[in-house]
Design a protein around this motif. Structure first.
Motif, PDB file in Angstrom:
ATOM      1  N   ASP A 259       0.748  -1.244  -0.110  1.00 23.35           N
ATOM      2  CA  ASP A 259      -0.073   0.051  -0.114  1.00 23.35           C
ATOM      3  C   ASP A 259       0.909   1.297   0.061  1.00 23.35           C
ATOM      4  O   ASP A 259       1.812   1.411   0.753  1.00 23.35           O
ATOM      5  CB  ASP A 259      -0.943   0.050   1.184  1.00 23.35           C
ATOM      6  CG  ASP A 259      -1.647   1.155   1.368  1.00 23.35           C
ATOM      7  OD1 ASP A 259      -2.711   1.359   0.870  1.00 23.35           O
ATOM      8  OD2 ASP A 259      -1.473   1.994   2.145  1.00 23.35           O
ATOM      9  N   ILE A 260       0.828   2.199  -0.828  1.00 27.08           N
ATOM     10  CA  ILE A 260       1.487   3.436  -1.135  1.00 27.08           C
ATOM     11  C   ILE A 260       1.909   4.089   0.027  1.00 27.08           C
ATOM     12  O   ILE A 260       2.921   4.411   0.639  1.00 27.08           O
ATOM     13  CB  ILE A 260       1.251   4.088  -2.428  1.00 27.08           C
ATOM     14  CG1 ILE A 260       1.331   3.315  -3.662  1.00 27.08           C
ATOM     15  CG2 ILE A 260       2.190   5.475  -2.503  1.00 27.08           C
ATOM     16  CD1 ILE A 260       1.147   3.845  -4.807  1.00 27.08           C
ATOM     17  N   GLU A 261       0.735   4.285   0.631  1.00 26.62           N
ATOM     18  CA  GLU A 261       0.680   5.253   1.821  1.00 26.62           C
ATOM     19  C   GLU A 261       1.261   4.572   3.169  1.00 26.62           C
ATOM     20  O   GLU A 261       2.047   5.158   3.823  1.00 26.62           O
ATOM     21  CB  GLU A 261      -0.888   5.838   2.216  1.00 26.62           C
ATOM     22  CG  GLU A 261      -1.127   6.740   1.204  1.00 26.62           C
ATOM     23  CD  GLU A 261      -0.313   7.948   1.104  1.00 26.62           C
ATOM     24  OE1 GLU A 261       0.243   8.689   1.924  1.00 26.62           O
ATOM     25  OE2 GLU A 261       0.242   8.495  -0.052  1.00 26.62           O
ATOM     26  N   MET A 262       1.157   3.251   3.310  1.00 25.16           N
ATOM     27  CA  MET A 262       1.593   2.582   4.179  1.00 25.16           C
ATOM     28  C   MET A 262       2.963   2.468   4.093  1.00 25.16           C
ATOM     29  O   MET A 262       3.980   2.682   5.196  1.00 25.16           O
ATOM     30  CB  MET A 262       1.033   1.308   4.455  1.00 25.16           C
ATOM     31  CG  MET A 262      -0.367   0.893   4.965  1.00 25.16           C
ATOM     32  SD  MET A 262      -0.991  -0.773   4.922  1.00 25.16           S
ATOM     33  CE  MET A 262       0.267  -1.454   6.248  1.00 25.16           C
ATOM     34  N   LEU A 263       3.543   2.450   2.878  1.00 23.53           N
ATOM     35  CA  LEU A 263       5.008   2.345   2.700  1.00 23.53           C
ATOM     36  C   LEU A 263       5.558   3.710   3.018  1.00 23.53           C
ATOM     37  O   LEU A 263       6.716   3.734   3.529  1.00 23.53           O
ATOM     38  CB  LEU A 263       5.277   1.739   1.193  1.00 23.53           C
ATOM     39  CG  LEU A 263       6.833   1.967   0.687  1.00 23.53           C
ATOM     40  CD1 LEU A 263       7.581   0.999   1.550  1.00 23.53           C
ATOM     41  CD2 LEU A 263       6.866   1.644  -0.775  1.00 23.53           C
ATOM     42  N   ARG A 264       4.986   4.727   2.435  1.00 22.92           N
ATOM     43  CA  ARG A 264       5.432   6.001   2.979  1.00 22.92           C
ATOM     44  C   ARG A 264       5.496   6.449   4.141  1.00 22.92           C
ATOM     45  O   ARG A 264       6.612   7.221   4.787  1.00 22.92           O
ATOM     46  CB  ARG A 264       4.663   7.033   1.898  1.00 22.92           C
ATOM     47  CG  ARG A 264       5.018   6.930   0.448  1.00 22.92           C
ATOM     48  CD  ARG A 264       4.022   8.299  -0.254  1.00 22.92           C
ATOM     49  NE  ARG A 264       4.271   8.267  -1.833  1.00 22.92           N
ATOM     50  CZ  ARG A 264       3.569   8.564  -2.588  1.00 22.92           C
ATOM     51  NH1 ARG A 264       2.262   9.130  -2.369  1.00 22.92           N
ATOM     52  NH2 ARG A 264       4.081   8.471  -3.900  1.00 22.92           N
ATOM     53  N   MET A 265       4.839   5.952   5.013  1.00 21.53           N
ATOM     54  CA  MET A 265       4.693   6.343   6.324  1.00 21.53           C
ATOM     55  C   MET A 265       5.455   5.119   7.201  1.00 21.53           C
ATOM     56  O   MET A 265       5.445   5.496   8.467  1.00 21.53           O
ATOM     57  CB  MET A 265       3.159   6.256   6.855  1.00 21.53           C
ATOM     58  CG  MET A 265       2.410   7.459   6.157  1.00 21.53           C
ATOM     59  SD  MET A 265       2.862   9.067   6.729  1.00 21.53           S
ATOM     60  CE  MET A 265       2.564   9.186   8.317  1.00 21.53           C
ATOM     61  N   GLY A 266       5.924   4.234   6.729  1.00 23.68           N
ATOM     62  CA  GLY A 266       6.389   3.271   7.411  1.00 23.68           C
ATOM     63  C   GLY A 266       7.980   3.476   7.964  1.00 23.68           C
ATOM     64  O   GLY A 266       8.510   4.573   7.619  1.00 23.68           O
ATOM     65  N   ARG A 267       8.764   2.351   8.479  1.00 24.59           N
ATOM     66  CA  ARG A 267       9.976   2.488   9.221  1.00 24.59           C
ATOM     67  C   ARG A 267      11.070   2.324   8.492  1.00 24.59           C
ATOM     68  O   ARG A 267      12.050   2.688   8.761  1.00 24.59           O
ATOM     69  CB  ARG A 267       9.707   1.537  10.385  1.00 24.59           C
ATOM     70  CG  ARG A 267       9.989   0.071   9.811  1.00 24.59           C
ATOM     71  CD  ARG A 267       9.913  -0.879  11.149  1.00 24.59           C
ATOM     72  NE  ARG A 267       9.607  -2.283  10.594  1.00 24.59           N
ATOM     73  CZ  ARG A 267      10.741  -2.837  10.205  1.00 24.59           C
ATOM     74  NH1 ARG A 267      11.926  -2.533   9.858  1.00 24.59           N
ATOM     75  NH2 ARG A 267      10.459  -4.130   9.799  1.00 24.59           N
ATOM     76  N   TYR A 268      10.976   1.846   6.996  1.00 26.78           N
ATOM     77  CA  TYR A 268      12.090   1.626   6.396  1.00 26.78           C
ATOM     78  C   TYR A 268      12.804   3.171   6.112  1.00 26.78           C
ATOM     79  O   TYR A 268      12.036   4.204   5.834  1.00 26.78           O
ATOM     80  CB  TYR A 268      11.411   1.256   4.919  1.00 26.78           C
ATOM     81  CG  TYR A 268      11.200  -0.268   4.844  1.00 26.78           C
ATOM     82  CD1 TYR A 268      11.097  -0.921   6.027  1.00 26.78           C
ATOM     83  CD2 TYR A 268      10.955  -0.925   3.637  1.00 26.78           C
ATOM     84  CE1 TYR A 268      10.855  -2.194   5.975  1.00 26.78           C
ATOM     85  CE2 TYR A 268      10.785  -2.211   3.693  1.00 26.78           C
ATOM     86  CZ  TYR A 268      10.561  -2.777   4.951  1.00 26.78           C
ATOM     87  OH  TYR A 268      10.352  -4.334   4.706  1.00 26.78           O
ATOM     88  N   PRO A 269      14.109   2.929   5.827  1.00 28.92           N
ATOM     89  CA  PRO A 269      14.629   4.327   5.456  1.00 28.92           C
ATOM     90  C   PRO A 269      14.390   4.792   4.022  1.00 28.92           C
ATOM     91  O   PRO A 269      14.035   3.936   3.124  1.00 28.92           O
ATOM     92  CB  PRO A 269      16.310   4.088   5.482  1.00 28.92           C
ATOM     93  CG  PRO A 269      16.286   2.562   5.491  1.00 28.92           C
ATOM     94  CD  PRO A 269      14.991   1.811   6.013  1.00 28.92           C
ATOM     95  N   TRP A 270      14.460   5.958   3.586  1.00 30.25           N
ATOM     96  CA  TRP A 270      13.853   6.381   2.569  1.00 30.25           C
ATOM     97  C   TRP A 270      14.498   5.921   1.223  1.00 30.25           C
ATOM     98  O   TRP A 270      13.920   5.624   0.258  1.00 30.25           O
ATOM     99  CB  TRP A 270      14.095   8.046   2.320  1.00 30.25           C
ATOM    100  CG  TRP A 270      13.790   8.712   0.899  1.00 30.25           C
ATOM    101  CD1 TRP A 270      14.495   9.302   0.138  1.00 30.25           C
ATOM    102  CD2 TRP A 270      12.407   8.689   0.633  1.00 30.25           C
ATOM    103  NE1 TRP A 270      13.795   9.538  -1.159  1.00 30.25           N
ATOM    104  CE2 TRP A 270      12.252   8.810  -0.674  1.00 30.25           C
ATOM    105  CE3 TRP A 270      11.105   7.949   0.755  1.00 30.25           C
ATOM    106  CZ2 TRP A 270      11.302   9.115  -1.719  1.00 30.25           C
ATOM    107  CZ3 TRP A 270      10.151   8.041   0.053  1.00 30.25           C
ATOM    108  CH2 TRP A 270      10.187   8.564  -1.346  1.00 30.25           C
TER     109      TRP A 270
END
Length: 271
Positions: free
Chosen positions: A170-181
């Motif tokens: 999910d694009i928004e879940m990924l953007r808000m997630g804990r992974y580094p940019w």
């Protein structure tokens, strides 16, 4: 019984799929430990000794972790293109020359009445591929680890009866997630993974009278949920003007921790 398959495991923790027709049983990828693959096979009443060979999509460890050990233990041939063979050497270990089979991208191999053909995909690997399987009447396609849905991929999988398609994040879940940019950027890029929205848009173009079922695969455990994937794909299709009844076309789930039920490709319900 015609061609049937089961997705043993799907996701970043490991991928493996079994396709069976007559006396042929193929394993596509083995991205878990050999022991775990053996256990999953037995859950679907497949003895590892039955395997006819392993087809590899690309060299990332979630696709090849158990390939070498399984091949050595059961004397299995491994099929991959030359660049993937070179890239996965350090992961699969020593393989006997007789077990090392070259299947270049865009070419086909016959296993009894079952034809397997690879097609190129966009992903950050040496020369990644997806596969189609054809028994002369029906067609199954496996298309995951797609940076984007290219025209070449659409052409390869268009006339499938059943499709296993990536719906990674999910694009928004990924953007808000804990992974580094930098990792987020890689996943979102044209050499990363297909989002739920992109999977829906692709299905809008692929849906025809022949396609009966699509399994949403390679879901991120951190940035997706099956309910969200299913809903987003359906909404994306509807936004593109495609509406369907569940009796006409089905979206089905895959799992990281258990195999899907057997699905007979040519049947209406898959059972």
């Amino acid at each position: 019984m015609g061609m049937r398959f089961t997705v043993l495991s799907s996701g970043s923790t490991g991928n493996a799929t079994v396709i069976e027709l007559g006396g042929t049983t193929l394993l596509v990828d083995a991205g878990l430990s050999a022991r775990r693959v053996e256990d999953l096979l037995r859950e679907r009443d497949v003895s590892p000794e039955q395997l006819s060979g392993i087809l590899v999509t690309h060299e990332h460890t979630d696709h090849v972790k158990g390939v070498g050990a399984l091949a050595r233990k059961y004397k299995l041939p491994i099929y991959a293109n030359e660049k993937t063979w070179e890239a996965m050497k350090k992961y699969v270990g020593q393989i006997e020359p007789a077990q090392r089979k070259i299947l270049e991208t865009g070419t086909a191999a016959d296993f009894g009445s079952l034809r397997a053909e690879s097609f190129g995909i966009s992903h950050d690997a040496a020369e990644p591929v997806g596969y189609t399987f054809d028994d002369g009447i029906h067609k199954l396609s496996l298309a995951t680890d797609l940076g984007y849905m290219s025209d070449r991929v659409k052409e390869a999988i268009y006339d499938s009866d059943v499709l296993v398609l990536e719906s990674n994040h999910d694009i928004e879940m990924l953007r808000m997630g804990r992974y580094p940019w930098n990792i987020k950027r890689r996943i979102l890029s044209d050499i990363g993974h297909l989002s739920n929205n992109a999977a829906g848009e692709a299905l809008s173009e692929l849906l025809n009278g022949r396609l009966k079922r699509t399994y949403l695969a390679h879901l991120s455990r951190d940035h997706n949920m099956m309910d969200i994937a299913r809903m987003t794909v359906r909404c994306s299709m509807e936004d593109s003007g495609v509406f369907f009844k569940d009796s006409e076309f089905e979206l089905r789930d895959t799992y990281w921790n258990m195999p899907t039920p057997w699905d007979e490709v040519g049947s209406k319900s898959g059972e």
